[in-house]
Design a protein around this motif. Structure first.
Motif, PDB file in Angstrom:
ATOM      1  N   UNK A 133      -5.696  -6.647 -17.137  1.00 11.77           N
ATOM      2  CA  UNK A 133      -7.138  -6.845 -17.311  1.00 11.77           C
ATOM      3  C   UNK A 133      -7.920  -5.547 -17.089  1.00 11.77           C
ATOM      4  N   UNK A 134      -7.350  -4.612 -16.338  1.00  9.27           N
ATOM      5  CA  UNK A 134      -8.030  -3.334 -16.068  1.00  9.27           C
ATOM      6  C   UNK A 134      -7.877  -2.334 -17.194  1.00  9.27           C
ATOM      7  N   UNK A 174       0.835  -1.202   0.000  1.00 14.93           N
ATOM      8  CA  UNK A 174       0.000   0.000   0.000  1.00 14.93           C
ATOM      9  C   UNK A 174       0.872   1.254   0.000  1.00 14.93           C
ATOM     10  N   UNK A 175       1.946   1.235   0.773  1.00 15.54           N
ATOM     11  CA  UNK A 175       2.859   2.384   0.824  1.00 15.54           C
ATOM     12  C   UNK A 175       3.552   2.589  -0.523  1.00 15.54           C
ATOM     13  N   UNK A 176       3.922   1.498  -1.203  1.00 18.75           N
ATOM     14  CA  UNK A 176       4.551   1.619  -2.517  1.00 18.75           C
ATOM     15  C   UNK A 176       3.592   2.212  -3.540  1.00 18.75           C
ATOM     16  N   UNK A 177       2.330   1.795  -3.478  1.00 18.34           N
ATOM     17  CA  UNK A 177       1.325   2.332  -4.397  1.00 18.34           C
ATOM     18  C   UNK A 177       1.102   3.814  -4.127  1.00 18.34           C
ATOM     19  N   UNK A 178       0.988   4.185  -2.867  1.00 17.95           N
ATOM     20  CA  UNK A 178       0.774   5.586  -2.509  1.00 17.95           C
ATOM     21  C   UNK A 178       1.961   6.448  -2.930  1.00 17.95           C
ATOM     22  N   UNK A 179       3.168   5.901  -2.852  1.00 11.35           N
ATOM     23  CA  UNK A 179       4.363   6.648  -3.238  1.00 11.35           C
ATOM     24  C   UNK A 179       4.376   6.972  -4.728  1.00 11.35           C
ATOM     25  N   UNK A 180       3.641   6.191  -5.528  1.00 11.49           N
ATOM     26  CA  UNK A 180       3.534   6.450  -6.962  1.00 11.49           C
ATOM     27  C   UNK A 180       2.328   7.324  -7.293  1.00 11.49           C
ATOM     28  N   UNK A 181       1.672   7.847  -6.263  1.00 15.07           N
ATOM     29  CA  UNK A 181       0.514   8.705  -6.488  1.00 15.07           C
ATOM     30  C   UNK A 181      -0.802   7.965  -6.545  1.00 15.07           C
ATOM     31  N   UNK A 182      -0.798   6.682  -6.134  1.00 16.97           N
ATOM     32  CA  UNK A 182      -2.026   5.897  -6.133  1.00 16.97           C
ATOM     33  C   UNK A 182      -2.230   5.182  -7.455  1.00 16.97           C
ATOM     34  N   UNK A 183      -3.194   4.255  -7.482  1.00 16.63           N
ATOM     35  CA  UNK A 183      -3.467   3.474  -8.682  1.00 16.63           C
ATOM     36  C   UNK A 183      -4.819   2.801  -8.553  1.00 16.63           C
ATOM     37  N   UNK A 184      -5.418   2.499  -9.695  1.00 10.34           N
ATOM     38  CA  UNK A 184      -6.550   1.586  -9.714  1.00 10.34           C
ATOM     39  C   UNK A 184      -5.990   0.200  -9.380  1.00 10.34           C
ATOM     40  N   UNK A 185      -6.599  -0.461  -8.420  1.00 14.24           N
ATOM     41  CA  UNK A 185      -6.007  -1.674  -7.866  1.00 14.24           C
ATOM     42  C   UNK A 185      -6.956  -2.855  -7.993  1.00 14.24           C
ATOM     43  N   UNK A 186      -6.406  -3.978  -8.452  1.00 16.29           N
ATOM     44  CA  UNK A 186      -7.131  -5.253  -8.440  1.00 16.29           C
ATOM     45  C   UNK A 186      -6.302  -6.247  -7.651  1.00 16.29           C
TER      46      UNK A 186
END
Length: 311
Positions: A308-309, A73-85
């Motif tokens: 897939x997204x 979650x911290x890695x995703x937030x560090x990239x500015x967030x993402x659509x996540x599956x």
């Protein structure tokens, strides 16, 4: 990469694959049709610890998994967030305390985890492979996991047959191995059981032109064949494992203690515990494939989940 209806500009997508042995993350940024990889991480969690015997997730396995979710979650937030599956596979399909796992995932990742069927797992795995490998058809995608093994027969880019077998590295290790390293009788019993499941998979191995292996067991074989001192994804991708390579690695790991395997380059301690069991599965599949060779792909179900997204 096929557009499949068109990719939207300036999107960031992420996929998390919760396997029986490993938890993995990939992130892609899509801008004007160009896809750029932002991150790719793998952590060994052994989520399926004891599941085959008890039918539930062990508290220690959940604690390891939830710590990895916090990190991802911290890695995703560090990239500015993402659509996540987020998807979970064999281990999560089998347990009685699945709700505790699902609740912990949502609290940490902010989305519901999808407990996908074996058929969906096979479909996503083949999509991921085809995003990174061109191979002679018919091809057989082999995805050896901790709790299950997916076999997908492809004619071109179309799925001709897909099956999920309850044969995995963690499952075999916990069901058959008591000694370390395993005894010849334990190995023989594991081989017989794995071979029986494979022979009942309704796959016509004789028609396979290319066998493509994915996931940690197969990439560990490639790393050992190449003599890598550290894991190098680009070198491992599209390595060809010959029948002799597979026999040599299998014989070595099945005759070596877990402690000694864990000292080998590119080998995580939690992988070291089950690599011999995974080797049995790969060896039994290699015996049935014409020529016995396996092409290694570093693109797999994780890529399929994220991509897939985009369609």
């Amino acid at each position: 990469m096929p557009s499949g209806g068109g990719a939207v500009s300036a999107r960031t997508v992420a996929g998390i694959d919760c396997g029986t042995n490993s938890i993995r993350l990939v992130m892609f940024r899509v801008d004007g049709g160009e896809v750029r990889e932002l991150a790719r991480e793998v952590r060994l969690a052994r989520l399926g610890q004891g599941v085959d015997a008890t039918g539930e997730f062990h508290p220690d396995a959940l604690a390891r998994t939830f710590a990895i979710f916090d990190e991802f979650r911290a890695l995703i937030d560090a990239q500015g967030g993402a659509e996540l599956r987020v998807v979970a596979t064999s281990a999560a399909r089998d347990v009685t305390n699945r709700a505790e796992f699902e609740r912990g995932a949502r609290e940490r990742l902010g989305v519901d985890v999808e407990i996908i069927s074996g058929e969906e797992e096979a479909r996503l795995s083949s999509q991921g492979v085809l995003s990174g490998v061109e191979a002679e058809s018919p091809s057989l995608v082999i995805d050896i996991g901790g709790g299950s093994t997916e076999l997908v027969l492809l004619h071109g880019r179309e799925v001709a047959h897909a099956v999920s077998l309850n044969v995995g590295a963690v499952r075999i290790h916990e069901r058959f191995f008591r000694a370390d390293p395993p005894t010849p009788d334990e190995i023989s019993a594991a081989r017989a059981w794995a071979g029986e499941q494979i022979d009942n998979a309704d796959i016509n191995f004789a028609e396979v032109a290319t066998a493509i292996g994915v996931a940690g067991t197969v990439t560990s074989f490639a790393a050992r064949k190449l003599g890598l001192l550290r894991y190098e994804r680009d070198q491992i991708h599209e390595t060809l494992l010959t029948r002799d390579d597979i026999v040599a690695c299998s014989d070595h790991w099945l005759a070596t203690s877990t402690d000694d395997i864990a000292l080998e380059p590119c080998m995580h301690p939690l992988r070291a515990q089950v690599i011999g069991a995974g080797a049995i599965i790969l060896d039994e599949l290699s015996r049935r494939v014409p020529g016995g060779s396996i092409l290694v792909s570093e693109t797999d179900i994780l890529d399929g989940v994220a991509l897939s997204m985009l369609h």
